[in-house]
Design a protein around this motif. Structure first.
Motif, PDB file in Angstrom:
ATOM      1  N   LYS A 118      -1.123   9.702   7.735  1.00 45.94           N
ATOM      2  CA  LYS A 118      -1.107  10.950   6.624  1.00 45.94           C
ATOM      3  C   LYS A 118      -2.499  11.251   6.458  1.00 45.94           C
ATOM      4  CE  LYS A 118       0.142  11.868   1.955  1.00 45.94           C
ATOM      5  NZ  LYS A 118       0.704  11.534   0.646  1.00 45.94           N
ATOM      6  N   ALA A 119      -3.598  10.339   6.129  1.00 45.80           N
ATOM      7  CA  ALA A 119      -4.968  10.736   6.058  1.00 45.80           C
ATOM      8  C   ALA A 119      -5.332  11.276   7.363  1.00 45.80           C
ATOM      9  CB  ALA A 119      -5.612   9.368   5.811  1.00 45.80           C
ATOM     10  N   MET A 120      -5.022  10.987   8.449  1.00 50.15           N
ATOM     11  CA  MET A 120      -5.436  11.595   9.751  1.00 50.15           C
ATOM     12  C   MET A 120      -5.180  13.091   9.890  1.00 50.15           C
ATOM     13  SD  MET A 120      -7.762   9.521  10.834  1.00 50.15           S
ATOM     14  CE  MET A 120      -8.140   9.324   9.134  1.00 50.15           C
ATOM     15  N   ILE A 121      -3.983  13.287   9.554  1.00 44.88           N
ATOM     16  CA  ILE A 121      -3.346  14.702   9.263  1.00 44.88           C
ATOM     17  C   ILE A 121      -4.393  15.316   8.526  1.00 44.88           C
ATOM     18  CG2 ILE A 121      -1.601  16.309   8.737  1.00 44.88           C
ATOM     19  CD1 ILE A 121       0.280  14.164   9.576  1.00 44.88           C
ATOM     20  N   LEU A 177       2.793  -3.597   7.443  1.00 46.16           N
ATOM     21  CA  LEU A 177       2.022  -2.798   8.786  1.00 46.16           C
ATOM     22  C   LEU A 177       2.519  -1.418   8.788  1.00 46.16           C
ATOM     23  CD1 LEU A 177       0.135  -2.788  10.970  1.00 46.16           C
ATOM     24  CD2 LEU A 177       1.952  -3.742  12.391  1.00 46.16           C
ATOM     25  N   HIS A 178       3.823  -1.193   8.562  1.00 48.59           N
ATOM     26  CA  HIS A 178       4.212   0.085   8.765  1.00 48.59           C
ATOM     27  C   HIS A 178       4.031   1.212   7.715  1.00 48.59           C
ATOM     28  CE1 HIS A 178       7.287   3.526   9.237  1.00 48.59           C
ATOM     29  NE2 HIS A 178       7.417   3.280   7.822  1.00 48.59           N
ATOM     30  N   LYS A 179       3.874   0.643   6.429  1.00 48.28           N
ATOM     31  CA  LYS A 179       3.412   1.144   5.414  1.00 48.28           C
ATOM     32  C   LYS A 179       1.678   1.827   5.431  1.00 48.28           C
ATOM     33  CE  LYS A 179       6.651  -0.274   1.926  1.00 48.28           C
ATOM     34  NZ  LYS A 179       7.157   1.201   1.413  1.00 48.28           N
ATOM     35  N   MET A 180       0.935   0.681   5.983  1.00 50.05           N
ATOM     36  CA  MET A 180      -0.429   0.879   6.273  1.00 50.05           C
ATOM     37  C   MET A 180      -0.661   1.933   7.218  1.00 50.05           C
ATOM     38  SD  MET A 180      -2.640  -2.821   5.803  1.00 50.05           S
ATOM     39  CE  MET A 180      -1.872  -3.386   7.352  1.00 50.05           C
ATOM     40  N   LYS A 181       0.128   1.822   8.601  1.00 48.51           N
ATOM     41  CA  LYS A 181       0.028   2.812   9.432  1.00 48.51           C
ATOM     42  C   LYS A 181       0.404   4.232   8.906  1.00 48.51           C
ATOM     43  CE  LYS A 181       0.165  -0.111  13.554  1.00 48.51           C
ATOM     44  NZ  LYS A 181       0.711  -0.207  15.012  1.00 48.51           N
ATOM     45  N   SER A 182       1.561   4.002   8.348  1.00 55.24           N
ATOM     46  CA  SER A 182       1.906   5.477   7.852  1.00 55.24           C
ATOM     47  C   SER A 182       1.023   6.231   6.754  1.00 55.24           C
ATOM     48  CB  SER A 182       3.225   5.483   6.986  1.00 55.24           C
ATOM     49  OG  SER A 182       4.258   4.837   8.006  1.00 55.24           O
ATOM     50  N   LEU A 183       0.252   5.760   6.103  1.00 58.65           N
ATOM     51  CA  LEU A 183      -0.758   5.963   5.251  1.00 58.65           C
ATOM     52  C   LEU A 183      -1.933   6.552   6.069  1.00 58.65           C
ATOM     53  CD1 LEU A 183      -0.615   3.329   2.350  1.00 58.65           C
ATOM     54  CD2 LEU A 183      -0.066   5.729   2.171  1.00 58.65           C
ATOM     55  N   VAL A 184      -2.261   5.817   6.978  1.00 55.59           N
ATOM     56  CA  VAL A 184      -3.413   6.284   7.947  1.00 55.59           C
ATOM     57  C   VAL A 184      -3.090   7.458   8.834  1.00 55.59           C
ATOM     58  CG1 VAL A 184      -4.717   5.644  10.091  1.00 55.59           C
ATOM     59  CG2 VAL A 184      -4.341   3.999   8.141  1.00 55.59           C
ATOM     60  N   THR A 190      -5.101   8.442   0.827  1.00 53.61           N
ATOM     61  CA  THR A 190      -5.420   9.680   1.625  1.00 53.61           C
ATOM     62  C   THR A 190      -7.125   9.737   1.613  1.00 53.61           C
ATOM     63  OG1 THR A 190      -3.339  10.888   1.686  1.00 53.61           O
ATOM     64  CG2 THR A 190      -5.451  11.998   2.367  1.00 53.61           C
ATOM     65  N   GLN A 191      -7.362   9.435   0.225  1.00 45.50           N
ATOM     66  CA  GLN A 191      -8.910  10.011  -0.255  1.00 45.50           C
ATOM     67  C   GLN A 191      -9.775   8.523   0.571  1.00 45.50           C
ATOM     68  OE1 GLN A 191      -9.896   9.881  -4.262  1.00 45.50           O
ATOM     69  NE2 GLN A 191     -11.861   9.078  -3.893  1.00 45.50           N
ATOM     70  N   ILE A 192      -9.068   7.136   0.329  1.00 43.31           N
ATOM     71  CA  ILE A 192      -9.685   5.842   0.574  1.00 43.31           C
ATOM     72  C   ILE A 192      -9.806   5.952   2.090  1.00 43.31           C
ATOM     73  CG2 ILE A 192      -9.211   3.565   0.834  1.00 43.31           C
ATOM     74  CD1 ILE A 192      -7.687   3.750  -1.857  1.00 43.31           C
ATOM     75  N   ILE A 193      -8.714   6.303   2.905  1.00 43.21           N
ATOM     76  CA  ILE A 193      -8.965   6.028   4.133  1.00 43.21           C
ATOM     77  C   ILE A 193      -9.745   7.327   4.982  1.00 43.21           C
ATOM     78  CG2 ILE A 193      -7.506   6.383   6.472  1.00 43.21           C
ATOM     79  CD1 ILE A 193      -5.110   5.058   4.482  1.00 43.21           C
ATOM     80  N   THR A 194      -9.800   8.416   4.402  1.00 44.72           N
ATOM     81  CA  THR A 194     -10.584   9.447   4.784  1.00 44.72           C
ATOM     82  C   THR A 194     -11.996   9.242   4.744  1.00 44.72           C
ATOM     83  OG1 THR A 194      -9.022  11.251   4.233  1.00 44.72           O
ATOM     84  CG2 THR A 194     -11.119  11.932   4.526  1.00 44.72           C
ATOM     85  N   PRO A 201       0.734  -1.199   0.058  1.00 45.61           N
ATOM     86  CA  PRO A 201      -0.124  -0.159   0.198  1.00 45.61           C
ATOM     87  C   PRO A 201       1.053   1.234   0.121  1.00 45.61           C
ATOM     88  CG  PRO A 201      -0.824  -1.569   1.479  1.00 45.61           C
ATOM     89  CD  PRO A 201       0.424  -2.155   1.068  1.00 45.61           C
ATOM     90  N   GLY A 202       0.536   2.210  -0.807  1.00 48.20           N
ATOM     91  CA  GLY A 202       1.232   3.375  -0.961  1.00 48.20           C
ATOM     92  C   GLY A 202       2.306   3.221  -2.085  1.00 48.20           C
ATOM     93  N   ASP A 203       2.772   1.964  -2.451  1.00 43.66           N
ATOM     94  CA  ASP A 203       4.016   2.016  -3.422  1.00 43.66           C
ATOM     95  C   ASP A 203       3.340   2.130  -4.787  1.00 43.66           C
ATOM     96  OD1 ASP A 203       5.482   1.827  -1.338  1.00 43.66           O
ATOM     97  OD2 ASP A 203       6.293  -0.161  -1.751  1.00 43.66           O
TER      98      ASP A 203
END
Length: 323
Positions: free
Chosen positions: A316-319, A307-314, A270-274, A262-264
Motif C-alpha cells: 500500500k505504501a509503495m503504491i 507477515l501478510h499484514k506487513m507485506k500488505s502495508l508495504v 503508509t507514512q512510516i514505510i514511506t 501491524p495495521g490493526d
C-alpha cells in the motif's frame, strides 16, 4: 543558575561534535526529496521476533521452522532461549547448519545486559555478559544485538553525553565481535523513552556503526510520534519492530500485551514505510508482539497472518510512493 541548567550547558564545539553525522551512511538529515527514488530506495526484508509466538511454547528449534514455513527472510531470537538450548545439550555448529538449511538469517538477538547503569561494577559485569552473548550469536551468523535500557528502567539520565560514552564502549566491543549493539528505547521507561533521546545518544557516541532500534508501539507509548522518522536516513535504522497500538486504550495505560498486528491499530503505516523507503539503506521489518490472544492461536497461523499484514502495508505504501 540551577543545577539542571549547568548540566546541559555545553560548548559550541562539543555540541557540534555530538550532533555530527554518524559516518558510514547512517545520517540524521534526510536525502533531498528531489533525488531519484531508485537511488534511495530501501531494501525491505521481513523478520519474525520469536516473542510473537513465545506463548505457544513450541520449542526453540520449532520457532525457526515456523518462521521459514511462514515465509520470513529472517528471525530475531532471544538470548535466554539460545542459552537454554545450549544448556540442554545443543551446540552452535548444528544450530547454524539448521538455520542455513531453512534458508533463514538471524537478523537480531534480544538480550538484557545492563550496560547503561550508573553502578560501574554492574556495568563491567554487563560488558562481560555482552562479550559472551555477542560471541554466541556471531557463531550462528547474527550480526546484531539489542541494547535496551535494561537495569535502568526507572532511571532519569541527567547527562546523555555520558550515556553516549557508555554506548560507544559496547559499540567498540561489537567491532571486535562483529556484532553491533542496536540502541533500543522503551516507551514507558523513565530515561530512554523517546526517539530524540536515542538519537542524541547515538550521535554522542560518535561511532560509525551507531544506530537505533525503534518500535512502532514504543514510539507511540513514549510520545515520540512518527514525523521524526523523516529526519533519519541511511543505516541509522536497520531493524524496525512492527506492531500496532490499540486505539481504545489511552497511551499511558497501554502495555506490551496490548500490541496488535501491524495495521490493526492506529499507527500511520503508509507514512512510516514511506519514510523508511526514502531513508534508503537496509530496512528489516520485524514482527514483535506479546499479545496473549494470539498466543492461544496456532503459531504458524499467527506468523503467517503477521507477515501478510506487513507485506500488505508495504504494498500500500509503495503504491503511494509511486503515484
Amino acid at each position: 543558575m540551577e543545577k539542571s541548567q549547568i548540566i546541559f550547558m555545553i560548548s559550541r564545539r562539543e555540541t557540534l561534535k555530538s550532533i555530527a553525522l554518524i559516518t558510514g551512511g547512517s545520517v540524521l538529515i534526510p536525502k533531498s526529496v528531489s533525488a531519484d527514488k531508485n537511488e534511495k530506495s530501501a531494501m525491505f526484508s521481513y523478520c519474525l521476533n520469536t516473542s510473537t509466538i513465545s506463548g505457544q511454547k513450541v520449542g526453540f528449534l520449532k520457532e525457526f521452522e515456523i518462521a521459514a514455513k511462514a515465509g520470513y527472510d529472517g528471525i530475531e531470537i532471544w538470548i535466554r532461549d539460545l542459552q537454554k538450548y545450549l544448556n540442554e545439550g545443543g551446540n552452535l555448529k548444528d544450530l547454524k547448519k539448521y538455520i542455513d538449511d531453512l534458508g533463514l538469517k538471524v537478523d537480531n538477538s534480544i538480550g538484557f545486559a545492563e550496560w547503561i547503569v550508573d553502578d560501574e561494577t554492574k556495568r563491567n559485569v554487563a560488558i562481560e555478559q555482552l562479550k559472551t552473548e555477542m560471541d554466541l550469536v556471531a557463531q550462528i551468523g547474527c550480526t546484531r544485538i539489542a541494547a535496551p535500557p535494561a537495569g535502568a528502567y526507572d532511571r532519569i539520565f541527567p547527562d546523555l553525553f555520558e550515556i553516549g560514552k557508555r554506548y560507544r564502549k559496547i559499540l567498540e566491543i561489537g567491532d571486535t565481535s562483529g556484532v553491533t549493539p542496536l540502541l533500543e528505547f522503551w516507551g514507558a521507561s523513565a530515561g530512554l523513552f523517546h526517539i530524540s533521546q536515542a538519537m542524541f545518544i547515538a550521535t554522542a557516541a560518535n561511532h560509525a556503526k551507531a544506530c537505533i532500534l525503534p518500535d512502532v508501539y514504543h514510539m507511540f507509548r513514549g510520545g515520540s510520534g512518527y514525523d521524526s522518522l523523516k529526519q533519519l536516513s541511511g543505516n541509522a535504522i536497520e531493524i524496525f519492530h512492527f506492531n500496532d497500538f490499540a486505539t481504545n486504550i489511552s497511551r499511558e495505560k497501554q502495555t506490551d500485551s496490548d500490541r496488535v498486528y501491524p495495521g490493526d491499530g492506529g499507527a500511520p503505516y503508509t507514512q512510516i514505510i514511506t519514510d523508511m523507503y526514502n531513508a534508503g539503506g537496509i530496512k528489516i521489518f520485524s514482527l514483535e508482539l506479546f499479545n496473549e490472544s494470539y498466543w492461544r492461536k496456532d503459531a504458524l497461523e499467527v506468523a503467517k497472518t503477521g507477515l501478510h499484514k506487513m507485506k500488505s502495508l508495504v504494498e500500500k505504501a509503495m503504491i503511494s510512493v509511486r503515484s
